[in-house]
Design an enzyme around this catalytic site. Structure first.
Site, PDB file in Angstrom:
ATOM      1  N   ILE A   1       0.910  -1.302   0.124  1.00 12.93           N
ATOM      2  CA  ILE A   1       0.342  -0.043  -0.597  1.00 12.93           C
ATOM      3  C   ILE A   1       0.415   1.035  -0.821  1.00 12.93           C
ATOM      4  CG2 ILE A   1      -1.402   1.533   1.270  1.00 12.93           C
ATOM      5  CD1 ILE A   1      -2.762  -1.167   2.663  1.00 12.93           C
TER       6      ILE A   1
ATOM      7  N   TYR B   1      -3.901  -0.552  10.613  1.00 11.89           N
ATOM      8  CA  TYR B   1      -4.385  -1.951  10.535  1.00 11.89           C
ATOM      9  C   TYR B   1      -5.213  -2.828  11.371  1.00 11.89           C
ATOM     10  CZ  TYR B   1      -1.070  -1.689   6.534  1.00 11.89           C
ATOM     11  OH  TYR B   1      -0.321  -1.342   5.497  1.00 11.89           O
TER      12      TYR B   1
ATOM     13  N   ASN C   1       6.831   1.590  11.936  1.00 13.38           N
ATOM     14  CA  ASN C   1       5.832   2.446  11.403  1.00 13.38           C
ATOM     15  C   ASN C   1       4.653   2.483  12.425  1.00 13.38           C
ATOM     16  OD1 ASN C   1       4.374   3.396   9.048  1.00 13.38           O
ATOM     17  ND2 ASN C   1       5.163   2.024   7.402  1.00 13.38           N
TER      18      ASN C   1
ATOM     19  N   GLU D   1       3.679  -7.429   6.426  1.00 10.64           N
ATOM     20  CA  GLU D   1       4.405  -7.435   7.244  1.00 10.64           C
ATOM     21  C   GLU D   1       4.670  -5.897   7.359  1.00 10.64           C
ATOM     22  OE1 GLU D   1       4.945 -10.094   4.475  1.00 10.64           O
ATOM     23  OE2 GLU D   1       4.292 -11.695   6.350  1.00 10.64           O
TER      24      GLU D   1
ATOM     25  N   VAL E   1       1.261   5.901  -0.779  1.00 11.21           N
ATOM     26  CA  VAL E   1       0.133   7.043  -0.681  1.00 11.21           C
ATOM     27  C   VAL E   1       0.586   8.142  -1.121  1.00 11.21           C
ATOM     28  CG1 VAL E   1      -1.398   8.234   0.130  1.00 11.21           C
ATOM     29  CG2 VAL E   1      -2.046   6.095   0.767  1.00 11.21           C
TER      30      VAL E   1
END
Length: 202
Positions: A116, A162, A155, A150, A118
């Site tokens: 992912i 999540y 982070n 993962e 952005v």
């Protein structure tokens, strides 16, 4: 990208690296109240790879890795474009650019979030959340038992995203991200659980 190598780390609504070299600075503030998702096409490669370099630096996918990944079995990739009358394109006049992208791999039992990413200009505007919800919904439609991913242990924005979607930490993978030599948490969302959350928590 081959499955034997670590997957690109999912990046949520917060930058892990502050560097934004390679992106235009024509807009100081970007409003992204909504976005439209569509399948990732070959015409998007240059833009996605540009974002890869900005977001992941030395760990960014190359053109060949991205092409191999999209051609592999069981993959599903989408991109996000700004939408709505108040959306401001980073590039000013012209077609609205890709501001986010995400991918999923389904092996017949479980789904794996492959990436992912952005655009830093559009982080913290819900783009990462929309992409994450799309991946989870796709996994549900495929009747996957669970979704795995993962994420780097440092982070925090991604971890928060999540966890809001119901993912739980189930393991630690030492030195998973190279060449950064960083550890990763493995996280799991059990889709067989009738109480598993659909979408982000309020």
């Amino acid at each position: 990208m081959t499955t034997e190598q670590p997957t690109t780390e999912p990046v949520a609504d917060g930058p892990e690296r502050p560097a934004q070299e390679g992106l235009p600075r024509t807009v100081q503030r970007v409003y992204a109240p909504s976005c439209r998702l569509r399948p990732l096409a070959s015409a998007d490669f240059d833009r996605v790879l540009q974002l890869e370099r900005v977001l992941f630096g030395a760990g960014a996918w190359t053109y060949g890795m991205l092409a191999d990944e999209l051609a592999a079995l069981g993959r599903w990739y989408v991109v996000a474009e700004p939408a709505g009358p108040d959306a401001v394109a980073v590039y000013g006049v012209g077609p609205k650019p890709v501001v986010g992208y995400a991918g999923l791999w389904f092996d017949g039992d479980v789904a794996q979030v492959m990436t992912i990413g952005v655009d830093p200009h559009y982080q913290r505007h819900g783009v990462g959340r929309a992409l994450m919800e799309a991946l989870v919904e796709r996994a549900r439609k495929l009747r996957a038992e669970a979704v795995l991913l993962e994420v780097r242990v440092d982070n925090e924005p991604a971890l928060a995203l999540y966890e809001r979607h119901g993912f739980e930490r189930i393991g630690l993978r030492k030195r998973y991200y190279q060449p950064e030599d960083k550890d990763a948490y493995t996280m799991r969302l059990d889709l067989r659980d009738p109480h598993a959350r659909r979408g982000a928590a309020s």
